[in-house]
Design a protein around this motif. Structure first.
Motif, short mmCIF file in Angstrom:
data_model
loop_
_atom_site.label_atom_id
_atom_site.label_comp_id
_atom_site.label_asym_id
_atom_site.label_seq_id
_atom_site.Cartn_x
_atom_site.Cartn_y
_atom_site.Cartn_z
N GLU A 209 0.81 -1.21 0.00
CA GLU A 209 0.00 0.00 0.00
C GLU A 209 0.85 1.27 0.00
OE1 GLU A 209 -2.62 -0.25 3.30
OE2 GLU A 209 -3.69 -2.02 2.57
N SER A 210 2.06 1.19 0.54
CA SER A 210 2.90 2.38 0.63
C SER A 210 3.47 2.74 -0.74
CB SER A 210 4.05 2.14 1.61
OG SER A 210 3.56 1.88 2.90
N LEU A 211 3.53 4.05 -1.00
CA LEU A 211 4.13 4.52 -2.24
C LEU A 211 5.64 4.28 -2.21
CD1 LEU A 211 2.29 7.95 -2.44
CD2 LEU A 211 1.61 5.80 -3.47
N ALA A 257 -2.69 13.35 -1.98
CA ALA A 257 -3.60 12.25 -2.32
C ALA A 257 -2.87 11.04 -2.86
CB ALA A 257 -4.63 12.73 -3.33
N GLY A 258 -1.54 11.15 -3.00
CA GLY A 258 -0.76 10.00 -3.45
C GLY A 258 -0.50 9.96 -4.94
N ALA A 259 -0.83 11.04 -5.66
CA ALA A 259 -0.59 11.06 -7.10
C ALA A 259 0.88 11.38 -7.39
CB ALA A 259 -1.49 12.09 -7.77
N LEU A 260 1.41 10.75 -8.43
CA LEU A 260 2.79 10.93 -8.82
C LEU A 260 3.02 12.33 -9.40
CD1 LEU A 260 5.58 9.50 -9.34
CD2 LEU A 260 4.68 8.89 -11.59
N ARG A 406 0.24 3.90 -12.90
CA ARG A 406 -0.95 3.62 -13.70
C ARG A 406 -1.90 4.82 -13.66
NH1 ARG A 406 -2.14 -1.08 -15.76
NH2 ARG A 406 -4.32 -0.47 -15.83
N GLN A 407 -2.10 5.35 -12.48
CA GLN A 407 -3.00 6.50 -12.35
C GLN A 407 -2.48 7.69 -13.14
OE1 GLN A 407 -3.22 7.02 -8.11
NE2 GLN A 407 -4.68 5.36 -7.82
N PHE A 408 -1.16 7.91 -13.10
CA PHE A 408 -0.57 9.02 -13.85
C PHE A 408 -0.77 8.83 -15.35
CE2 PHE A 408 3.01 10.77 -16.22
CZ PHE A 408 2.96 12.10 -15.83
N LEU A 409 -0.50 7.62 -15.84
CA LEU A 409 -0.65 7.35 -17.27
C LEU A 409 -2.11 7.46 -17.70
CD1 LEU A 409 1.79 4.32 -17.58
CD2 LEU A 409 2.15 6.63 -18.49
#
Length: 418
Positions: A209-211, A257-260, A406-409
């Motif tokens: 779960e950790s970035l 929010a955890g976004a790259l 994945r979220q970034f792409l």
């Protein structure tokens, strides 16, 4: 013992386990001379701590208490086994004798059992994949499942590698020690490689779960410092510099929010200037030696990024030049890819895209998601949105456990016009 006090003690012991168990294990391996016996002693020591610390209180030095308890538990275990195997009695006696004769202030290059352990785990008699698996398991405490996910293999395969490596160390009588200074340089390459792999797993966690896993990054940097103290060779300094410069950007790499966040978009006021200064000084020392290698060159590239007050002020010409030297020192498709990105920033996206296309056309990096992500970004910058969309989708297909990537792409794909 009340339920509340028992729970509190479990939390205390769990905390000590997280912070100290690998150090305790490393010392027990030195004292007992056997991985399996040391691991059994480690678990026995923590089981004893649950009982005795509840009754007597947490000792002033929990690590020393656990080492002592583990050692005595191992000797008791060997004596019990001696009823069925007389050789265990002699082994118990030998362990007692060795520990009594060891001088507490023994003059050694580095008084650190974990450093001894990593040199043992990275012994050249072991295959490279076994060195990595054994180091991550014994030095860093990752489970076989975590190691398997990190390196895209199965837990069974990882477990077999670890078992075989331990057997090799035992059967070949590989010593648990830092090599002599004469033998040290030839052993450093594998150690530096493994330390950097540990750092990378902490800097961009490939599972969970950790970035990131800052415990692994901190441990890799600590080991890097010890290596520089032990042997202040340029590449040891270069690796430490590289890790410090990367680590300086940790707090700016993700949104709340955890976004790259890409390097070019990061808030540079969040970068750690003390780590940047230390890393930059190490790079200069390594470069001045004129005996540097790939870690120092990568650190020099990171230093150029770190010294730029803004993304627009980045000296891309210098970065391309450093990549040119790096490609001559250690040629690889990934280095070519990174150089192509730098070339695209200096000479324009079309030039960089041509280099990436040539890499892919010869069959390299076809299954490497970052190659397709870089290609997609260059198509986007050229306004070739249809081709960018295809490349982003291919990158997504190849991105497995990296949820933030994945979220970034996916976001980049949504932002494409049309």
């Amino acid at each position: 013992m009340s339920e509340q006090s028992a729970q509190q003690m479990r939390e205390v012991v769990d905390s000590v386990y997280r912070n100290e168990s690998r150090r305790v294990l490393a010392t027990l391996i030195r004292l007992l001379g056997d991985f399996e016996l040391a691991e059994e002693a480690l678990h026995d020591a923590f089981a004893a701590a649950m009982q005795q610390w509840q009754r007597d209180g947490v000792p002033a030095n929990p690590r020393a208490w656990l080492v002592s308890a583990g050692r005595f538990k191992a000797i008791d275990s060997l004596r019990r086994r001696a009823r069925f195997d007389a050789s265990q009695t002699e082994l118990a006696r030998q362990i007692e004798a060795d520990n009594e004769e060891a001088a507490p202030g023994e003059d050694e290059d580095v008084e650190d059992d974990r450093l001894r352990l990593i040199f043992t785990c990275c012994h050249p008699a072991l295959p490279p994949h076994a060195q990595v698996a054994l180091t991550l398991r014994e030095v860093c405490g990752l489970t076989t499942e975590e190691i398997a996910r990190a390196f895209l293999t199965t837990p069974t395969t990882v477990a077999q590698r670890i078992v075989r490596a331990k057997a090799k160390i035992r059967d070949a009588r590989i010593p648990y020690q830092v090599p002599s200074r004469d033998a040290l340089p030839e052993r450093m390459d594998s150690v530096l490689r493994v330390v950097y792999l540990v750092f990378n797993e902490g800097y961009s966690a490939s599972f969970g779960e950790s970035l990131t896993r800052d415990d692994l990054s901190r441990e890799a940097i600590r080991l890097g410092r010890l290596l520089v103290e032990l042997l202040p060779e340029p590449e040891a300094m270069g690796l430490l510099a590289l890790m410090l410069l990367h680590e300086s950007r940790r707090s700016a790499r993700f949104t709340s929010a955890g976004a790259l966040i890409l390097l070019s978009d990061q808030d540079r006021s969040l970068w750690d200037i003390e780590r940047i200064a230390e890393g930059g000084a190490l790079v200069e020392r390594a470069l001045l030696s004129r005996r540097f290698g790939p870690y120092t060159l990568q650190a020099a590239i990171a230093a150029v990024h770190a010294e730029a007050p803004s993304a627009d002020d980045t000296d891309w010409e210098q970065i391309v030049g450093l990549y040119d030297v790096l490609a001559r020192v250690e040629s690889s498709p990934v280095i070519e890819l990174n150089r192509a990105v730098a070339v695209a920033m200096h000479h324009g996206p079309a030039v960089g895209l041509a280099i990436i296309d040539a890499i892919l056309e010869r069959g390299d990096l076809l299954d490497y998601h970052l190659a397709h992500a870089a290609r997609a970004d260059l198509y986007r910058r050229l306004g070739r949105n249809g081709e960018a969309r295809i490349a982003y989708r291919r990158a997504l297909e190849l991105t497995r456990h990296q949820q933030q990537e994945r979220q970034f792409l996916e976001q980049r794909l949504k932002e494409l016009p049309g």
